[in-house]
Design a protein around this motif. Structure first.
Motif, PDB file in Angstrom:
ATOM      1  N   ARG A  60       5.193   3.903   2.463  1.00 18.26           N
ATOM      2  CA  ARG A  60       4.785   2.306   2.050  1.00 18.26           C
ATOM      3  C   ARG A  60       4.436   1.377   3.148  1.00 18.26           C
ATOM      4  N   GLU A  61       3.578   0.522   2.962  1.00 14.40           N
ATOM      5  CA  GLU A  61       2.898  -0.231   3.994  1.00 14.40           C
ATOM      6  C   GLU A  61       2.900  -1.795   3.422  1.00 14.40           C
TER       7      GLU A  61
ATOM      8  N   LEU B  12       0.750  -1.188  -0.107  1.00 16.35           N
ATOM      9  CA  LEU B  12       0.097  -0.036   0.015  1.00 16.35           C
ATOM     10  C   LEU B  12       0.948   1.265  -0.003  1.00 16.35           C
ATOM     11  N   TYR B  13       0.725   2.137  -0.939  1.00 15.73           N
ATOM     12  CA  TYR B  13       1.527   3.398  -1.208  1.00 15.73           C
ATOM     13  C   TYR B  13       0.596   4.534  -0.830  1.00 15.73           C
ATOM     14  N   ARG B  14       1.062   5.426  -0.014  1.00 17.35           N
ATOM     15  CA  ARG B  14       0.273   6.503   0.340  1.00 17.35           C
ATOM     16  C   ARG B  14       1.114   7.876   0.107  1.00 17.35           C
ATOM     17  N   GLU B  15       0.930   8.660  -0.997  1.00 20.54           N
ATOM     18  CA  GLU B  15       1.645   9.679  -1.477  1.00 20.54           C
ATOM     19  C   GLU B  15       0.740  11.103  -1.134  1.00 20.54           C
ATOM     20  N   THR B  16       1.398  12.081  -0.571  1.00 27.53           N
ATOM     21  CA  THR B  16       0.798  13.093  -0.053  1.00 27.53           C
ATOM     22  C   THR B  16       1.640  14.422  -0.254  1.00 27.53           C
ATOM     23  N   GLY B  17       0.940  15.495  -0.841  1.00 32.71           N
ATOM     24  CA  GLY B  17       1.835  16.606  -1.162  1.00 32.71           C
ATOM     25  C   GLY B  17       1.064  17.705  -1.538  1.00 32.71           C
ATOM     26  N   GLN B  18       1.463  18.871  -2.405  1.00 30.30           N
ATOM     27  CA  GLN B  18       0.986  19.980  -2.834  1.00 30.30           C
ATOM     28  C   GLN B  18       1.377  20.122  -4.079  1.00 30.30           C
ATOM     29  N   GLN B  19       0.244  20.032  -5.055  1.00 28.32           N
ATOM     30  CA  GLN B  19       0.357  20.009  -6.493  1.00 28.32           C
ATOM     31  C   GLN B  19       1.382  21.037  -7.063  1.00 28.32           C
ATOM     32  N   GLY B  20       2.401  20.420  -7.526  1.00 29.27           N
ATOM     33  CA  GLY B  20       3.628  21.056  -8.029  1.00 29.27           C
ATOM     34  C   GLY B  20       4.574  21.247  -7.142  1.00 29.27           C
ATOM     35  N   GLY B  21       4.418  20.797  -5.730  1.00 26.78           N
ATOM     36  CA  GLY B  21       5.478  20.897  -4.766  1.00 26.78           C
ATOM     37  C   GLY B  21       5.918  19.595  -4.400  1.00 26.78           C
ATOM     38  N   LYS B  22       6.730  19.680  -3.238  1.00 27.93           N
ATOM     39  CA  LYS B  22       7.330  18.407  -2.624  1.00 27.93           C
ATOM     40  C   LYS B  22       6.026  17.305  -2.324  1.00 27.93           C
ATOM     41  N   ALA B  23       6.460  16.103  -2.111  1.00 22.81           N
ATOM     42  CA  ALA B  23       5.719  15.087  -1.688  1.00 22.81           C
ATOM     43  C   ALA B  23       6.089  14.112  -0.884  1.00 22.81           C
TER      44      ALA B  23
ATOM     45  N   ALA C 276      -6.880  -1.892   4.906  1.00 21.06           N
ATOM     46  CA  ALA C 276      -5.873  -0.772   5.212  1.00 21.06           C
ATOM     47  C   ALA C 276      -6.118   0.277   3.961  1.00 21.06           C
ATOM     48  N   PHE C 277      -6.349   0.022   2.713  1.00 20.99           N
ATOM     49  CA  PHE C 277      -6.663   0.876   1.551  1.00 20.99           C
ATOM     50  C   PHE C 277      -8.055   1.512   1.844  1.00 20.99           C
ATOM     51  N   GLU C 278      -9.013   0.799   2.267  1.00 24.60           N
ATOM     52  CA  GLU C 278     -10.308   1.396   2.518  1.00 24.60           C
ATOM     53  C   GLU C 278     -10.338   2.286   3.759  1.00 24.60           C
TER      54      GLU C 278
END
Length: 86
Positions: free
Chosen positions: A47-48, A32-43, A59-61
């Motif tokens: 990983r789990e 399971l990958y979770r990527e967070t950030g601001q559009q056009g910025g750092k992210a 976990a996905f849900e």
């Protein structure tokens, strides 16, 4: 399975996003990958790993529901209704 969610801000700043991806690896496990950030910025990418499909889907849900409660809107989904999905 893949979800892309965005939080639309009220000001001129770019929107924040969350991308949640669930993939099966070659040995039968799930990541399971979770990527967070601001559009056009750092992210940030987290990983789990899971051995069982049901645990991975739960976990996905859970990750999806947490972001929806925080005000994110679903912009794109892929693979949720495939032959191996629920």
């Amino acid at each position: 399975m893949r979800l892309y969610l965005q939080n639309l801000p009220g000001s001129a700043e770019p929107p924040r996003y969350v991308q949640i991806v669930l993939e099966q690896d070659l040995l039968g496990g799930w990541t399971l990958y979770r990527e967070t950030g601001q559009q056009g910025g750092k992210a940030t990418l987290k990983r789990e790993q899971f051995l069982e499909r049901d645990e991975a889907i739960a976990a996905f849900e859970k990750a999806r529901d947490a972001q929806l409660k925080r005000g994110y809107r679903l912009m794109f989904s892929q693979g949720l209704d495939g032959p191996y999905g629920r």
